[in-house]
Design an enzyme around this catalytic site. Structure first.
Site, PDB file in Angstrom:
ATOM      1  N   TYR A  57     -87.341   6.093  12.490  1.00  0.00           N
ATOM      2  CA  TYR A  57     -87.959   5.018  13.330  1.00  0.00           C
ATOM      3  C   TYR A  57     -89.187   5.446  13.609  1.00  0.00           C
ATOM      4  CZ  TYR A  57     -82.917   3.581  14.234  1.00  0.00           C
ATOM      5  OH  TYR A  57     -81.698   3.130  14.212  1.00  0.00           O
ATOM      6  N   SER A 206     -77.186  -3.311  17.047  1.00  0.00           N
ATOM      7  CA  SER A 206     -77.615  -4.822  16.948  1.00  0.00           C
ATOM      8  C   SER A 206     -76.433  -5.642  17.516  1.00  0.00           C
ATOM      9  CB  SER A 206     -78.111  -5.076  15.504  1.00  0.00           C
ATOM     10  OG  SER A 206     -79.187  -4.414  15.096  1.00  0.00           O
ATOM     11  N   LEU A 208     -76.777  -7.828  19.532  1.00  0.00           N
ATOM     12  CA  LEU A 208     -77.202  -8.904  20.018  1.00  0.00           C
ATOM     13  C   LEU A 208     -77.837  -9.622  18.655  1.00  0.00           C
ATOM     14  CD1 LEU A 208     -78.737  -8.451  23.342  1.00  0.00           C
ATOM     15  CD2 LEU A 208     -76.585  -9.535  22.757  1.00  0.00           C
ATOM     16  N   PHE A 212     -81.276 -12.490  17.828  1.00  0.00           N
ATOM     17  CA  PHE A 212     -80.884 -13.960  17.678  1.00  0.00           C
ATOM     18  C   PHE A 212     -79.784 -14.504  18.645  1.00  0.00           C
ATOM     19  CE2 PHE A 212     -79.575 -17.647  15.015  1.00  0.00           C
ATOM     20  CZ  PHE A 212     -80.636 -18.120  14.682  1.00  0.00           C
TER      21      PHE A 212
END
Length: 331
Positions: A57, A206, A208, A212
């Site tokens: 990252y 992720s 969520l 989105f």
């Protein structure tokens, strides 16, 4: 803060973790180091101790951010980081993988230095290297455990058979995979079932749907030019519009229940089992607080059925990654 156990023999951690990737990378609009650090500090104050990062990252900048935020607070945190997904600092869009023991040895030293710690609580192999037997990679990770540099080891986006082979070499504490209302792959590919068979914890990232499922995204134009979601099939053209229709129904159900769509989506993930510890990502305090409220939402059997009827496993349109990145999954 409620707690859940990572696997049958793993540690107790906060029932909800915090994904830190977006504080430094991929969703680049609105990056604010001061707010990110304040969000990390608030998470610790609220009892959220599972903080998830990776050397990829940035690359590297997210680990540096956590290291800065955790000065004087290391013992409050359960740090999960990852190795094995290679990115070129001069061209971060280039991808590669490595599970070679010599690379793992080099990677852990870099992560320890950037995070400002002498041990990692949970060390994941980010992607499986098809050129290196998983037994070799896990043996190298196990050596780090014996040296005290790592407490627990995990795998990310791994196939069930590979997980079983790895677990024979050294206990795997957790598997991280994308899992949410619109990504049900761990159900269909057997990963979730294999985790439960082996007593391995499951950590959905992720949950969520990369934002989105919050209902906040209404058009592909909502993304900045350098937001990687612009280049992801689910967020493009007709796929975006079809998926938007699904989310609209979740928004309606959430409104009827008096909660936010994001909270309903998180509550659904949490309701899939007490052995599941999702790590929704955010870089802002207000969203962190909203996500935590999902822990207090109870969903009845009828509500869960209604949500599944809106969002069956095969409902979403488009792949979750580019073809190149999809090829790195479930090896």
């Amino acid at each position: 803060m409620k707690q859940r156990q990572l696997g049958s023999n793993g540690p107790l951690v906060s029932a909800l973790g915090l994904g830190c990737m977006g504080m430094s990378d991929f969703y680049v609009t609105g990056l604010d180091e001061q707010e990110s650090i304040a969000t990390l500090h608030l998470a610790l104050e609220m009892g959220i101790n599972l903080l998830d990062t990776a050397d990829a990252y940035g690359p590297h900048t997210n680990e540096l951010l956590l290291g800065k935020a955790l000065k004087g607070k290391r013992e409050q945190a359960f740090i999960a980081t990852k190795f094995g997904l290679l990115r070129d600092a001069e061209n971060p869009h280039k991808r590669g993988v490595s599970g070679r023991p010599e690379y793992i040895r080099k990677a852990i030293e870099g992560s320890l230095q950037r995070l400002g710690t002498d041990y990692i609580d949970l060390y994941y192999q980010h992607r499986i290297d098809p050129e290196v037997p998983i037994e070799e990679s896990v043996s190298a990770m196990a050596q780090l455990v014996s040296e005290g540099k790592v407490r627990y080891i995990g795998l990310s986006e791994v196939a069930p058979a590979t997980l079983a082979r790895a677990h024979k070499v050294h206990p795997i504490t957790a598997v991280q995979s994308e899992y949410s209302l619109w990504t049900r792959d761990p159900e269909s590919n057997g990963v979730l079932a294999k985790c439960r068979e082996l007593g391995v914890g499951f950590v959905p990232y992720s949950p969520l749907g990369r934002g989105f499922l919050t209902g906040a995204l209404k058009s592909p134009e909502d993304f900045a030019e350098d937001d990687y979601r612009r280049f992801t099939p689910r967020f493009q053209g007709e796929n975006f519009q079809r998926n938007l229709q699904l989310v609209a129904q979740i928004e309606e159900m959430a409104a009827d229940k008096g909660v936010q769509p994001s909270q309903l989506a998180l509550a659904w993930v949490l309701a899939q089992g007490d052995d599941i510890v999702p790590i929704p990502g955010t870089k802002r305090r207000r969203y962190l607080q909203a996500n935590c409220a999902a822990l207090d939402i109870s969903l009845s059997a009828d509500e869960l059925s209604a949500i599944n009827a809106i969002f069956p496993a095969d409902a979403v349109a488009g792949d979750r990654y580019s073809a190149e990145s999809m090829a790195m999954l479930s090896l």
